[in-house]
Design an enzyme around this catalytic site. Structure first.
Site, PDB file in Angstrom:
ATOM      1  CD1 TRP A  17      -1.852   2.376   1.316  1.00 17.24           C
ATOM      2  CD2 TRP A  17      -3.199   0.781   0.690  1.00 17.24           C
ATOM      3  NE1 TRP A  17      -2.849   3.123   1.453  1.00 17.24           N
ATOM      4  CE2 TRP A  17      -3.958   1.915   0.972  1.00 17.24           C
ATOM      5  CE3 TRP A  17      -4.155  -0.276   0.528  1.00 17.24           C
ATOM      6  CZ2 TRP A  17      -5.263   2.192   0.635  1.00 17.24           C
ATOM      7  CZ3 TRP A  17      -5.492  -0.207   0.061  1.00 17.24           C
ATOM      8  CH2 TRP A  17      -6.075   1.211   0.275  1.00 17.24           C
ATOM      9  CG  HIS A  46      -1.914  -3.233   7.112  1.00 19.37           C
ATOM     10  ND1 HIS A  46      -3.287  -3.522   7.203  1.00 19.37           N
ATOM     11  CD2 HIS A  46      -1.585  -2.637   8.316  1.00 19.37           C
ATOM     12  CE1 HIS A  46      -3.561  -2.789   8.567  1.00 19.37           C
ATOM     13  NE2 HIS A  46      -2.457  -2.457   9.094  1.00 19.37           N
ATOM     14  CG  HIS A  50      -3.058  -7.935   5.419  1.00 21.08           C
ATOM     15  ND1 HIS A  50      -2.824  -7.517   4.177  1.00 21.08           N
ATOM     16  CD2 HIS A  50      -3.447  -6.834   6.231  1.00 21.08           C
ATOM     17  CE1 HIS A  50      -3.446  -6.281   4.181  1.00 21.08           C
ATOM     18  NE2 HIS A  50      -3.912  -5.915   5.093  1.00 21.08           N
ATOM     19  CG  ASP A  52      -6.976  -4.890   8.060  1.00 21.71           C
ATOM     20  OD1 ASP A  52      -5.838  -5.135   7.953  1.00 21.71           O
ATOM     21  OD2 ASP A  52      -7.459  -4.267   7.291  1.00 21.71           O
ATOM     22  CG  HIS A  56      -6.589  -1.395  10.260  1.00 19.87           C
ATOM     23  ND1 HIS A  56      -5.429  -0.526  10.089  1.00 19.87           N
ATOM     24  CD2 HIS A  56      -7.153  -1.401   9.222  1.00 19.87           C
ATOM     25  CE1 HIS A  56      -5.187  -0.124   8.560  1.00 19.87           C
ATOM     26  NE2 HIS A  56      -6.251  -0.369   7.975  1.00 19.87           N
ATOM     27  CG  HIS A 157     -11.123  -1.234   7.068  1.00 21.17           C
ATOM     28  ND1 HIS A 157     -11.187  -0.944   5.616  1.00 21.17           N
ATOM     29  CD2 HIS A 157     -10.191  -1.930   7.295  1.00 21.17           C
ATOM     30  CE1 HIS A 157     -10.181  -1.502   5.080  1.00 21.17           C
ATOM     31  NE2 HIS A 157      -9.675  -2.410   5.903  1.00 21.17           N
ATOM     32  CD  GLU A 169      -7.472  -5.124   4.095  1.00 18.06           C
ATOM     33  OE1 GLU A 169      -8.379  -4.138   4.124  1.00 18.06           O
ATOM     34  OE2 GLU A 169      -6.075  -4.997   4.339  1.00 18.06           O
TER      35      GLU A 169
END
Length: 205
Positions: A17, A46, A50, A52, A56, A157, A169
């Site tokens: 990311w 991340h 992974h 979350d 987060h 989220h 994700e």
């Protein structure tokens, strides 16, 4: 029984990311000099496939290592998003199985595994609330996020993690057909982290 690995490979320099720490893989010891090999890894929580946890996005949320493991093991449905550009509540209601406990979205977001995606079919907040109302225990996607790439406030989220529904994700679902599977995707027992790498597999019986 067939086991399908749906975890993205982790390697030095892999796409992450934008703004996240780069993935580095090196060696702290090598066989010729030290008598053994010891790998040294450095990457953000991340990176790659992974999970979350609530921490987060929630100030008082639980770290990923405190989450109940039963959410990460059990029946799952892979749903192909097809040509949809976003996954709203109406679309989801038409495609969600009544008995779905764990939803895995196949969006084909990663057109090129060497290039981080800039857009993908994302859930809407209303769709996320529908999943919570239906009792879905985990939501996974092969995209970098169930939220849209430009959703700075991460509404999906907040809805899911706020209701105790963990998110996975960057699954690797390119060669996985839609349908029913058993998911195993355990996070590490990280006591102070908001997310954790997982080794995700689907079992087809």
């Amino acid at each position: 029984m067939r086991i399908v690995d749906v975890t993205r490979p982790v390697f030095a320099g892999m796409p992450v990311w934008p703004g996240d720490p780069p993935c580095r893989c090196g060696w702290s010891a090598r066989l010729p000099d030290d008598g053994f090999n010891a790998a040294e890894l450095s990457f953000g929580a991340h990176t790659g496939t992974h999970a979350d946890g609530p921490l987060h996005v929630l100030e008082d949320g639980a770290p990923v290592g405190d989450l109940a493991l039963d959410a990460f093991i059990g029946p799952a449905h892979v749903v192909d998003t097809g040509e949809a550009t976003k996954i709203g509540a109406e679309w989801l209601a038409a495609h969600l199985k009544a008995e779905c406990e764990r939803l895995l979205l196949r969006t084909r977001a990663w057109r090129d595994p060497r290039v981080f995606p800039t857009r993908w079919p994302a859930l809407t907040a209303d769709a996320a609330r529908l999943l919570v109302d239906r009792g879905v225990r985990l939501v996974g996607t092969d995209a970098p996020s169930p939220d849209a790439a430009d959703a700075a406030d991460l509404p999906v989220h907040h809805v899911l993690l706020g209701a105790g529904v963990p998110i996975i994700e960057n699954l690797l679902l390119d060669d996985v057909a839609g349908g029913a599977y058993e998911l195993i995707a355990l996070p590490l027992r990280l006591t102070e982290a908001d997310a954790s790498p997982v080794r995700a597999v689907l079992v087809e019986r």
